[in-house]
Structure formats: C-alpha cells, structure tokens
Design a protein around this motif. Sequence first.
Motif, PDB file in Angstrom:
ATOM      1  N   TYR A 287     -28.470  34.040  11.826  1.00 30.43           N
ATOM      2  CA  TYR A 287     -27.612  34.838  11.003  1.00 30.43           C
ATOM      3  C   TYR A 287     -26.329  34.967  11.980  1.00 30.43           C
ATOM      4  N   SER A 303     -15.436  42.939   8.014  1.00 28.58           N
ATOM      5  CA  SER A 303     -17.045  42.820   8.405  1.00 28.58           C
ATOM      6  C   SER A 303     -17.446  41.311   7.790  1.00 28.58           C
ATOM      7  N   MET A 386     -21.162  40.790   3.185  1.00 28.83           N
ATOM      8  CA  MET A 386     -20.651  42.269   3.367  1.00 28.83           C
ATOM      9  C   MET A 386     -19.444  42.154   2.580  1.00 28.83           C
ATOM     10  N   TYR A 393     -19.601  48.690   4.991  1.00 24.69           N
ATOM     11  CA  TYR A 393     -20.256  48.076   6.281  1.00 24.69           C
ATOM     12  C   TYR A 393     -19.824  48.318   7.602  1.00 24.69           C
ATOM     13  N   HIS A 396     -21.511  49.528  10.981  1.00 29.36           N
ATOM     14  CA  HIS A 396     -22.707  49.650  10.715  1.00 29.36           C
ATOM     15  C   HIS A 396     -23.366  48.011  10.381  1.00 29.36           C
ATOM     16  N   GLU A 397     -22.624  47.230  10.963  1.00 32.35           N
ATOM     17  CA  GLU A 397     -23.246  45.757  10.778  1.00 32.35           C
ATOM     18  C   GLU A 397     -24.487  45.433  11.468  1.00 32.35           C
ATOM     19  N   ASP A 399     -26.941  47.697  11.968  1.00 30.57           N
ATOM     20  CA  ASP A 399     -27.791  48.522  11.189  1.00 30.57           C
ATOM     21  C   ASP A 399     -28.073  47.736  10.059  1.00 30.57           C
ATOM     22  N   TRP A 400     -27.213  47.063   9.338  1.00 27.64           N
ATOM     23  CA  TRP A 400     -27.467  46.007   8.332  1.00 27.64           C
ATOM     24  C   TRP A 400     -28.562  45.192   8.735  1.00 27.64           C
ATOM     25  N   LEU A 403     -32.101  46.241   9.253  1.00 26.39           N
ATOM     26  CA  LEU A 403     -33.051  46.401   8.007  1.00 26.39           C
ATOM     27  C   LEU A 403     -33.198  45.015   7.370  1.00 26.39           C
ATOM     28  N   GLU A 404     -32.271  44.150   7.503  1.00 24.31           N
ATOM     29  CA  GLU A 404     -32.381  42.713   6.865  1.00 24.31           C
ATOM     30  C   GLU A 404     -33.639  42.146   7.756  1.00 24.31           C
TER      31      GLU A 404
END
Length: 430
Positions: A287, A303, A386, A393, A396-397, A399-400, A403-404
């Motif tokens: 990532y 983002s 994004m 986003y 809150h990158e 946070d994403w 969740l991912e």
Amino acid sequence: MSGWWNDFSKNLATDLAPLISLLGEAPTKQYLSECLTPTDMVIFAMAPLGILTAVVSVIRVCGTPSLRAFIGRAQEGGGNAEAELCSSTSRDVCELYNNGGIARVFGRPKLLEIVHDAEASNESFYQSAQGAATAGIYPFKDYIRTPRGQQEWEERPAEVMFTIRRRKRSLKSTENGNASSPSTRFAPNPNLSLNVGIKSRSEAWFIIAAVLGFTLQTAVLAWAALARYAFRLIRGGSRDVYAVSMTVVGTVFLCSGMTLCAFLVERSTKERLFERKLDSKPESRMYWIQPGNQVIGDQVFDSFAYTDRENASIKYTTSWKESEPPHVAWVWGAVVSTMVGFVLQFLGLRACHSSVSVAQLGAMLVMSVVRAALRTERLRKEDNIMADHPDFYQGHELDWLALELGNKCKWQVFSSEIYHPEQSSEGGAT
C-alpha cells in the motif's frame, strides 16, 4: 533550375539527420532518469537522439565545477540534476502523486509505504521476546527480513559490470566504517516512479529493442559501404575517399560516448531490485498512502492511495543517490567521445550519398518510437483509489487504510482458554 533543386534536396536530406539528432531534450531526460540496466544503455545509444542533452546531463550529474561552469550550471545544486535526470530519492528529492502523474520535487514528503501480510500469525499482534507487535504490517525493508518475506521475495543479483564496481564500493565503505552497507541500504523515501508510476514490461522486450537498435545502426553503416563500393553511388571529388570510413568511425565514437553518458548518469545512483519468487503465492499486499493538502515547495498535493491487491507487484526497486563521484577522466571521455563522434559522423554523412542520411534519419525515428513505447504504460488517474473525492478523504487517509486492511483480513475469535494475550505480554516483558 532542376540542378539547383536536386542540390537543395540532397543537401537537405544530408544535413537533416545529424541536426535532428541534436534535439529531443525532454525524451532524453526522461529516458536517462529511468535507465537502470546495460540493456537500457544500449537502446539509448543506438541511432541516438538528444546528443547535446546527453552531454549536458552527464556534466550536470558527474562533472567538476569547471565543467558545470562551462555549460552555465556553476550555481546549480546537486538536487536539481538529481530531480531531473536520476531515478533516486534522497534527503532533497522526493516523489509524490500529482493529479495523474508522479512528480519529482524538493522537500521531505509525507508518504507511507507498507507491506501487509494478511496471513500473519496471531503472535504478531502482541509484543514478544522477538520484538514489538507488527500486526502483519511492515516497511518493505523489514518484511523481506521476516521468514515469510524471504519465502516470497528474493533480491535479484545485478549485472556483472555493476556487481564488480558495487562490490568495490562495498569494500571501501566497510573500510571507512560505514554502517549502512549496500546489502542493507534503502532509499530514504519511497520510489513511486519505479514501483507504481511505470508498469513494468518483460525483460525480453528490452532485449528485442536493443537487438533491433544495434541491427538498424549496423544496417545504416552497411548501406553506406554498399552504396559507395557496390552501387557506385558517389558524389564525386575527394569526399568519396573518406566518406564511408569517417561515417563508420564517427558512428562508433558517438554510440560509445552515448553509452558512457548513460552509464555515468546511472552510476551516480544505486539500486536494489527484488522479485517475487515464481513458486510463491502472493500473500502480502503493498500500500502507498499520501496525505492530502500537502504543500511541498509551491505545489499542493491531493490524497493518494494505491494498492497492488488486484495486480500483485512482481518487482520492487529502491534507488538512492551515490555519494562517491566518478573519476573526472570518465566524464571527459564521455564528452569528448560523443562530440568528436558527432562531428565525424556529420562530415561523413555529408560526404556519403543522400540515401545514407535518409537511412540514418529513419533509424533514429524508429528507435525514438521504440524507446518511448517501452515505458508507455503508466499510472492512470483512476488507479488512485481516492481520486473521485480527494477532499472527502483528506485528513482521514489512515482511517481508510485501517478499514481497508480490516475488510481484507480473515478474522477469527479465539476463546480465552486457547489464547491468553496477557501471557504474551508477560512473556514480552521478561
């Protein structure tokens, strides 16, 4: 009247090919910044384009202050040349996603690059005697040291000519007490261009391109000899005596000088290449996360998020700037060989039949298309997860990302009778 037109057309065809070979600044800089292997250098040198740019580039990257002053770059810092001509990242140069492309800019960016092992063991979520909890999330340089990383990735050995000179540097750095040996070093910032921005092609395509370039350049020289000695296509006068020999010698010097220019620019950086093992199933995913509203210099970057979940990365490259400059004799050799070769080739082509210059022009056009086509597959704007709502986003990158990672993991509930986190913590404390 017809004689004047014939002379004009012949002179135009004869002069056009050498003059065009001097142009092509942008394609030459782009190719030099992505040139990593000897095969790339051969492709760059056959039927070359951007001769002046190549000479100026090697002086900017490797030249002495006197040489840089000669080309009007006396006050230029090393970071400017690195950003334009090298593949590395350093304290001064970084790579960030910028609205559909990868931009090389000055500064220290906020860019996260991680490897997520979805099949990580339960013990990796808790601190232990082996180290801190990782939850299956690692920087790439740490992941390849783990048992699972060693099963999945292997470092590809460099080519022979690069192995020799890098081994010498390794010994020299060890003698000087440098703790960061080449076998453990990584670039200070992620290399987005090499790992995300460019979709890698099979190495066979580069070998085919190198063979094609060598064949085309050799065919032009062969036609120059055939036109002069077999078909008797001559201009008349003393020029026929030196036409073919000067063309051949000039072309050899020119191609050798261009190869040396590309080699010296590449030599200013150092790379490590890792490949997934063919017999291993891709279990980890990479990532890249870039925070939005990030200001570097005068630019604002949105983002950005990219993962190789659907199309697993086969290769990973890290490239950093090498501090040891090459010997000045190599730089002078590249500059003199290239410029002398161009002058000799120019005079030789003018003395040859006009069809030889047309053939050289055709070879240059073909190789220009080939060089561009080798790396045409780039990161698309829609590859940025994004890209649709960057403002949504922003901030809150991570946070994403959480969740991912959570959605892709295989979660299990363990009974307290089977697994005791507090025991693992106590074991880590001891």
